[in-house]
Scaffold this motif. Structure first.
Motif, PDB file in Angstrom:
ATOM      1  N   VAL A   1     -35.942 -22.576  14.153  1.00  0.00           N
ATOM      2  CA  VAL A   1     -36.998 -21.568  14.255  1.00  0.00           C
ATOM      3  C   VAL A   1     -37.862 -21.762  15.502  1.00  0.00           C
ATOM      4  CG1 VAL A   1     -37.122 -21.166  11.776  1.00  0.00           C
ATOM      5  CG2 VAL A   1     -38.563 -22.955  12.804  1.00  0.00           C
ATOM      6  N   GLY A   2     -37.491 -22.661  16.395  1.00  0.00           N
ATOM      7  CA  GLY A   2     -38.307 -22.914  17.580  1.00  0.00           C
ATOM      8  C   GLY A   2     -38.137 -21.850  18.642  1.00  0.00           C
ATOM      9  N   ALA A   3     -38.761 -22.094  19.799  1.00  0.00           N
ATOM     10  CA  ALA A   3     -38.656 -21.158  20.926  1.00  0.00           C
ATOM     11  C   ALA A   3     -37.190 -20.973  21.302  1.00  0.00           C
ATOM     12  CB  ALA A   3     -39.440 -21.697  22.121  1.00  0.00           C
ATOM     13  N   GLY A   4     -36.811 -19.725  21.523  1.00  0.00           N
ATOM     14  CA  GLY A   4     -35.426 -19.419  21.853  1.00  0.00           C
ATOM     15  C   GLY A   4     -34.510 -19.364  20.652  1.00  0.00           C
ATOM     16  N   ALA A   5     -35.071 -19.331  19.435  1.00  0.00           N
ATOM     17  CA  ALA A   5     -34.254 -19.338  18.228  1.00  0.00           C
ATOM     18  C   ALA A   5     -33.389 -18.090  18.102  1.00  0.00           C
ATOM     19  CB  ALA A   5     -35.151 -19.473  16.994  1.00  0.00           C
ATOM     20  N   ASP A   6     -33.783 -17.003  18.751  1.00  0.00           N
ATOM     21  CA  ASP A   6     -32.969 -15.778  18.701  1.00  0.00           C
ATOM     22  C   ASP A   6     -31.819 -15.817  19.692  1.00  0.00           C
ATOM     23  OD1 ASP A   6     -34.303 -15.480  21.088  1.00  0.00           O
ATOM     24  OD2 ASP A   6     -35.238 -13.559  20.585  1.00  0.00           O
ATOM     25  N   GLY A   7     -31.671 -16.936  20.404  1.00  0.00           N
ATOM     26  CA  GLY A   7     -30.570 -17.098  21.351  1.00  0.00           C
ATOM     27  C   GLY A   7     -30.880 -16.693  22.762  1.00  0.00           C
ATOM     28  N   ARG A   8     -32.030 -16.044  22.967  1.00  0.00           N
ATOM     29  CA  ARG A   8     -32.373 -15.629  24.327  1.00  0.00           C
ATOM     30  C   ARG A   8     -32.952 -16.801  25.108  1.00  0.00           C
ATOM     31  NH1 ARG A   8     -36.095 -10.472  23.691  1.00  0.00           N
ATOM     32  NH2 ARG A   8     -36.924 -11.752  21.984  1.00  0.00           N
TER      33      ARG A   8
ATOM     34  N   ASP B   1     -26.167 -20.817  18.099  1.00  0.00           N
ATOM     35  CA  ASP B   1     -25.166 -20.366  17.133  1.00  0.00           C
ATOM     36  C   ASP B   1     -24.539 -21.536  16.396  1.00  0.00           C
ATOM     37  OD1 ASP B   1     -25.663 -17.784  17.889  1.00  0.00           O
ATOM     38  OD2 ASP B   1     -23.877 -17.580  19.159  1.00  0.00           O
ATOM     39  N   GLU B   2     -24.202 -22.595  17.127  1.00  0.00           N
ATOM     40  CA  GLU B   2     -23.587 -23.763  16.495  1.00  0.00           C
ATOM     41  C   GLU B   2     -24.583 -24.490  15.599  1.00  0.00           C
ATOM     42  OE1 GLU B   2     -22.191 -25.997  19.788  1.00  0.00           O
ATOM     43  OE2 GLU B   2     -20.616 -24.549  20.317  1.00  0.00           O
TER      44      GLU B   2
ATOM     45  N   HIS C   1     -27.253 -22.008  26.027  1.00  0.00           N
ATOM     46  CA  HIS C   1     -28.301 -21.969  25.007  1.00  0.00           C
ATOM     47  C   HIS C   1     -27.857 -21.123  23.819  1.00  0.00           C
ATOM     48  CE1 HIS C   1     -32.276 -21.975  23.200  1.00  0.00           C
ATOM     49  NE2 HIS C   1     -32.144 -20.660  23.052  1.00  0.00           N
ATOM     50  N   ARG C   2     -27.251 -19.976  24.084  1.00  0.00           N
ATOM     51  CA  ARG C   2     -26.775 -19.111  23.003  1.00  0.00           C
ATOM     52  C   ARG C   2     -25.763 -19.843  22.130  1.00  0.00           C
ATOM     53  NH1 ARG C   2     -27.908 -14.783  19.989  1.00  0.00           N
ATOM     54  NH2 ARG C   2     -28.609 -13.634  21.830  1.00  0.00           N
TER      55      ARG C   2
END
Length: 235
Positions: A225-232, A213-214, A208-209
């Motif tokens: 900007v959706g859920a998990g957009a910060d990579g977590r 990033d890609e 997911h990360r």
């Protein structure tokens, strides 16, 4: 023997929208599928909540629940969320993997809802992260990264030949479809079944990360900007 022969619990929600910080759960489902001597047994639990806010017409068009119906027939959110979270945490304590399509959305939204109503989040109940989690979206994106096309639940069901017993976009139907999709996906990518749950969970965290990033690299002008957009992932 692999994790495929053990119990799995699928989790899905239908909501007032797609903003995990602002929107509310309208319906939720837990579907437990466990082996028996002659096959598998599936048990389904569902919740209809009165979210306490209007259900936008756009959301109603997807899942069919109106503001009036939720207000008239839905349960108080705090009691329903406590029941749902207690059951989900109980499955996790027993080592049952949570199966969720786009898990970053449903699990994050659940934790935000729990906190909104003064209830312990899933990590607080478990004394640690929610794991193992199996997310067919993340697994498919990683296992078949070069495939073109959308990867909504309906798209993946069509790609892997998964038939649904009813139209998608009810929490129960989507949870059942997600279990069937996971089974078909693992059949197409056998290395997933040969991987331990812990290793598979950690692999999805990294997958997911990398995807975020890609994606950000390709679409800098319109970042994800959706859920998990910060990579977590998953919460």
């Amino acid at each position: 023997m692999t994790w495929r022969t053990g119990p799995l619990v699928a989790f899905d929600t239908e909501t007032t929208g797609l903003d995990v910080e602002r929107d509310r759960i309208v319906t939720a489902a837990l579907v437990l599928r466990e082996p028996t001597g002659t096959g598998t047994r599936t048990s389904v639990q569902t919740w209809l909540l009165d979210p306490g806010v209007a259900v936008p017409a756009e959301a109603t068009a997807i899942h069919g629940i109106t503001t009036a119906h939720a207000a008239a027939h839905g349960r108080a959110p705090r009691a329903a969320l406590e029941e749902l979270a207690a059951l989900l945490a109980g499955h996790q304590r027993a080592g049952v993997p949570v199966v969720a399509y786009n898990a970053a959305f449903d699990l994050t939204l659940l934790d935000v809802e729990l906190a909104r109503h003064g209830l312990p989040t899933l990590p607080e109940r478990l004394g640690g992260p929610v794991r193992p989690v199996l997310d067919p979206l993340v697994l498919d994106r990683d296992s078949d990264a070069g495939r073109d096309g959308k990867r909504r639940l309906a798209d993946l069901c069509a790609h892997y030949g998964v038939l649904t017993p009813a139209p998608l976009h009810s929490a129960e139907t989507d949870a059942l479809a997600t279990l069937d999709l996971l089974d078909a996906l693992v059949g197409a990518h056998p290395h997933l079944a040969a991987t331990t749950l812990d290793a598979l969970h950690d692999h999805q965290v990294g997958a997911h990360r990398r995807w975020v990033d890609e994606l950000d690299e390709r679409t800098r002008e319109r970042p994800y900007v959706g859920a998990g957009a910060d990579g977590r992932w998953p919460v």
